[in-house]
Design a protein around this motif. Sequence first.
Motif, PDB file in Angstrom:
ATOM      1  N   LEU A  31       0.808  -1.222   0.000  1.00 22.77           N
ATOM      2  CA  LEU A  31       0.000   0.000   0.000  1.00 22.77           C
ATOM      3  C   LEU A  31       0.843   1.275   0.000  1.00 22.77           C
ATOM      4  O   LEU A  31       0.295   2.371   0.112  1.00 22.77           O
ATOM      5  N   MET A  32       2.149   1.145  -0.139  1.00 23.93           N
ATOM      6  CA  MET A  32       3.009   2.340  -0.166  1.00 23.93           C
ATOM      7  C   MET A  32       2.613   3.340  -1.258  1.00 23.93           C
ATOM      8  O   MET A  32       2.691   4.542  -1.028  1.00 23.93           O
ATOM      9  N   PRO A  33       2.150   2.905  -2.438  1.00 29.18           N
ATOM     10  CA  PRO A  33       1.706   3.893  -3.427  1.00 29.18           C
ATOM     11  C   PRO A  33       0.520   4.729  -2.935  1.00 29.18           C
ATOM     12  O   PRO A  33       0.213   5.768  -3.507  1.00 29.18           O
ATOM     13  N   CYS A  34      -0.126   4.287  -1.857  1.00 31.41           N
ATOM     14  CA  CYS A  34      -1.275   5.006  -1.301  1.00 31.41           C
ATOM     15  C   CYS A  34      -0.899   5.868  -0.096  1.00 31.41           C
ATOM     16  O   CYS A  34      -1.776   6.515   0.497  1.00 31.41           O
ATOM     17  N   THR A  39      -2.226  10.001   3.822  1.00 34.56           N
ATOM     18  CA  THR A  39      -1.722  10.979   4.793  1.00 34.56           C
ATOM     19  C   THR A  39      -2.067  12.420   4.438  1.00 34.56           C
ATOM     20  O   THR A  39      -2.192  13.251   5.334  1.00 34.56           O
ATOM     21  N   THR A  40      -2.230  12.715   3.151  1.00 33.53           N
ATOM     22  CA  THR A  40      -2.467  14.112   2.760  1.00 33.53           C
ATOM     23  C   THR A  40      -3.800  14.344   2.051  1.00 33.53           C
ATOM     24  O   THR A  40      -4.190  15.485   1.857  1.00 33.53           O
ATOM     25  N   GLY A  41      -4.452  13.262   1.625  1.00 30.30           N
ATOM     26  CA  GLY A  41      -5.697  13.422   0.885  1.00 30.30           C
ATOM     27  C   GLY A  41      -5.487  13.652  -0.600  1.00 30.30           C
ATOM     28  O   GLY A  41      -6.429  13.963  -1.315  1.00 30.30           O
ATOM     29  N   ALA A  42      -4.247  13.490  -1.073  1.00 29.37           N
ATOM     30  CA  ALA A  42      -3.940  13.671  -2.496  1.00 29.37           C
ATOM     31  C   ALA A  42      -4.692  12.640  -3.330  1.00 29.37           C
ATOM     32  O   ALA A  42      -5.127  11.600  -2.820  1.00 29.37           O
ATOM     33  N   ASP A  70      -5.166   3.474  12.779  1.00 29.44           N
ATOM     34  CA  ASP A  70      -5.459   4.895  12.569  1.00 29.44           C
ATOM     35  C   ASP A  70      -5.448   5.270  11.092  1.00 29.44           C
ATOM     36  O   ASP A  70      -6.209   6.138  10.659  1.00 29.44           O
ATOM     37  N   TYR A  71      -4.583   4.621  10.313  1.00 30.87           N
ATOM     38  CA  TYR A  71      -4.544   4.906   8.877  1.00 30.87           C
ATOM     39  C   TYR A  71      -5.808   4.393   8.196  1.00 30.87           C
ATOM     40  O   TYR A  71      -6.418   5.089   7.382  1.00 30.87           O
ATOM     41  N   ILE A  72      -6.218   3.181   8.537  1.00 31.34           N
ATOM     42  CA  ILE A  72      -7.393   2.567   7.910  1.00 31.34           C
ATOM     43  C   ILE A  72      -8.675   3.311   8.281  1.00 31.34           C
ATOM     44  O   ILE A  72      -9.581   3.451   7.464  1.00 31.34           O
ATOM     45  N   ALA A  75     -10.133   9.716   7.798  1.00 35.01           N
ATOM     46  CA  ALA A  75     -11.018  10.319   6.794  1.00 35.01           C
ATOM     47  C   ALA A  75     -10.396  10.218   5.401  1.00 35.01           C
ATOM     48  O   ALA A  75     -11.106   9.967   4.416  1.00 35.01           O
ATOM     49  N   ASN A  76      -9.082  10.399   5.310  1.00 39.21           N
ATOM     50  CA  ASN A  76      -8.415  10.302   4.007  1.00 39.21           C
ATOM     51  C   ASN A  76      -8.494   8.883   3.444  1.00 39.21           C
ATOM     52  O   ASN A  76      -8.627   8.699   2.237  1.00 39.21           O
ATOM     53  N   ALA A  77      -8.414   7.871   4.316  1.00 36.59           N
ATOM     54  CA  ALA A  77      -8.527   6.485   3.845  1.00 36.59           C
ATOM     55  C   ALA A  77      -9.934   6.228   3.316  1.00 36.59           C
ATOM     56  O   ALA A  77     -10.104   5.544   2.301  1.00 36.59           O
TER      57      ALA A  77
END
Length: 92
Positions: A31-34, A39-42, A70-72, A75-77
Amino acid sequence: MKKGVAALFVVVVMAALAHETVAVTCNPMELMPCFGPITTGAAPTTQCCTNLKAQQPCFCQYKNDPQFKDYIDSANAKKLAATCKVTIPTDC
């Protein structure tokens, strides 16, 4: 001749079933490409969405890991999942 056709049919069916049961290797590094979108909502890349879909069966495992929870749950996830048309389970 009938035995040959039947044997071929069995092989084809077994191959199809084997294709459906391919196990997913849960590897959060996929999931590194994500990382940026999470983290930024890009906006996600195609590679991000492809990897996200491939890792979807692992989401409960990631969600239950304090290192990734927390990542999963962010809101950005959720935004990323919607963009990539992937569902994050809520009942893990």
